[in-house]
Design an enzyme around this catalytic site. Structure first.
Site, PDB file in Angstrom:
ATOM      1  N   LYS A  44       0.768  -1.226   0.199  1.00 12.20           N
ATOM      2  CA  LYS A  44       0.016  -0.115  -0.057  1.00 12.20           C
ATOM      3  C   LYS A  44       0.858   1.263   0.012  1.00 12.20           C
ATOM      4  CE  LYS A  44      -3.968  -2.064   0.262  1.00 12.20           C
ATOM      5  NZ  LYS A  44      -3.968  -3.294  -0.130  1.00 12.20           N
TER       6      LYS A  44
HETATM    7  C1  LIG Z   1     -10.132  -2.926  -1.099  1.00 14.60           C
HETATM    8  C2  LIG Z   1      -9.331  -3.599  -0.051  1.00 14.60           C
HETATM    9  N1  LIG Z   1     -10.101  -4.017   1.140  1.00 14.60           N
HETATM   10  C3  LIG Z   1      -9.580  -4.404   2.165  1.00 14.60           C
HETATM   11  C4  LIG Z   1      -8.266  -4.955   2.005  1.00 14.60           C
HETATM   12  C5  LIG Z   1      -7.936  -5.802   3.205  1.00 14.60           C
HETATM   13  O1  LIG Z   1      -6.450  -5.321   3.800  1.00 14.60           O
HETATM   14  P1  LIG Z   1      -5.818  -6.392   4.478  1.00 14.60           P
HETATM   15  O2  LIG Z   1      -4.656  -6.929   3.273  1.00 14.60           O
HETATM   16  O3  LIG Z   1      -4.685  -5.696   5.392  1.00 14.60           O
HETATM   17  O4  LIG Z   1      -6.234  -7.350   5.205  1.00 14.60           O
HETATM   18  C6  LIG Z   1      -7.336  -4.670   1.033  1.00 14.60           C
HETATM   19  C7  LIG Z   1      -6.151  -4.801   1.083  1.00 14.60           C
HETATM   20  O5  LIG Z   1      -5.356  -5.746   0.595  1.00 14.60           O
HETATM   21  C8  LIG Z   1      -7.810  -3.833  -0.086  1.00 14.60           C
HETATM   22  O6  LIG Z   1      -7.340  -3.643  -1.338  1.00 14.60           O
END
Ligand SMILES: Cc1ncc(COP(=O)(O)O)c(C=O)c1O
Length: 362
Positions: free
Chosen positions: A184
């Site tokens: 990110k």
């Molecule tokens: C749109 C979206 N929602 C939720 C997430 C979930 O985040 P994480 O990977 O930190 O659990 C991500 C990231 O991968 C994402 O891109």
């Protein structure tokens, strides 16, 4: 020339040494859960995003689940979710026992503005996703959510640092969810996430939920879970934040080079508004009917690309749902993410541009 889509080994030496020395400090302090680094991170993000409450947690998926639980969403409830997003948005809804109801996106992957047609008496919330870093039009979305008495959870996992009218992505809804996954714009060296809340009661509930329902040790007021962030990830994020603005400028400069170079390629749709403040330039997603051929061509030239995402959620086995979802499906078939990250070198950007041109000329 080999140009990776993203290679985190390329972090600058100065950044690496700041990360190593912060790690040493954490090691010496001997506090590995909670503590000063977590407080510093939450404070810094509250200041930067102008959020009343910023609550760090283990990852963005847990942030979504915590948000849903804190708002009391569960079995028998429906939650409106865009058909094109990362799986977590719908996964969290299912994990709390509610039902995701999918709605199509616009051409660029943002929840279509007529989403309220999906509202039923069971609908409790809507989760707009600021996909690829571009913010959904929150003014109109909030007005509609209010009219239908729905909670609004922003999936701002991809949109850290995007602002509309000086108001940050994630601070508009009842809860905003961030991910600090390493790829990110603000990424940790592992897993981390955050809930943003503007209401004190909601923030207290989220804090209880992520720490086994304990306001203080050994006093359990509700059934929670363990979604606490690691101290070391908070510490790394505090270092990463120092470079955030500079990295954003680099992302925007690369995006501008692509936009200028590709503006006359009629077979290609370019991302909309990527230079504006309400887009954090997380991904540069182009669309073309020749997506698979272009991906293969670039791979042969040593250029890494990615597809975000090849399958829409209602077509996935655990989330099967009937419906057409033409825009979301189109994006899944035609979208291609070109490399866009602060570690790209100028000559690499030039090479990517040259190769994309040579593909469309041929
Ligand atoms: C749109 C979206 N929602 C939720 C997430 C979930 O985040 P994480 O990977 O930190 O659990 C991500 C990231 O991968 C994402 O891109």
């Amino acid at each position: 020339m080999k140009i990776p889509f993203l290679d985190l080994r390329r972090m600058e030496e100065s950044l690496k040494s700041r990360l190593k020395s912060r790690f040493s400090e954490v090691l010496e302090a001997g506090i590995f859960s909670g503590g000063k680094e977590v407080e510093t991170l939450e404070g810094a993000i509250s200041d930067f995003l102008q959020s009343n409450y910023s609550i760090a947690c283990t990852n963005g998926t847990d942030a979504l689940e915590l948000a849903l639980r804190a708002l009391g969403i569960g079995p028998g409830d429906e939650v409106i979710v865009p058909a094109m997003t990362w799986v977590s948005t719908a996964e969290a809804v299912v994990l709390v026992g509610a039902k995701p109801v999918f709605w199509d996106t616009d051409q660029y992957g943002l929840l279509r503005t007529d989403w309220e047609k999906a509202v039923t008496p069971k609908t409790k919330a809507v989760i707009p996703v600021h996909l690829y870093g571009k913010m959904v039009d929150m003014n109109s979305l909030m007005a509609k959510a209010k009219q239908h008495h729905l909670f609004l959870i922003e999936d701002a996992a991809q949109a850290f640092g995007a602002f509309k009218d000086e108001k940050a992505a994630g601070t508009w809804g009842d809860v905003g969810c961030l991910s600090f996954y390493p790829t990110k714009n603000l990424g940790s060296l592992g897993e981390a996430g955050m809930c943003l809340a503007q209401d004190a009661q909601i923030s207290v509930k989220i804090r209880l939920l992520l720490n086994h329902g304990q306001p203080i040790r050994d006093q359990h007021e509700l059934v929670g879970r363990n979604s606490r962030i690691d101290t070391v990830q908070a510490a790394f994020l505090n270092v990463m934040l120092e470079d955030f603005e500079q990295n954003q400028s680099r992302r925007k400069a690369i995006a501008m080079s692509y936009l200028e170079a590709f503006q006359n390629i009629s077979e290609m749709i370019l991302p909309e508004g990527i230079l504006a403040k309400d887009h954090n330039a997380h991904l540069f997603v182009i669309q073309t009917r020749q997506r698979d051929k272009l991906k293969k061509f670039l791979a042969e030239k040593g250029i890494g690309t990615a597809i975000h995402y090849p399958t829409i959620l209602p077509d996935m086995k655990p989330y099967l749902s009937v419906g057409d979802f033409p825009n979301a499906r189109n994006l899944a078939n035609q979208g291609l993410s070109l490399p866009l990250n602060p570690y790209l070198r100028e000559e690499e950007v030039g090479e990517i541009i040259k190769m994309v041109h040579s593909f469309f000329k041929a």
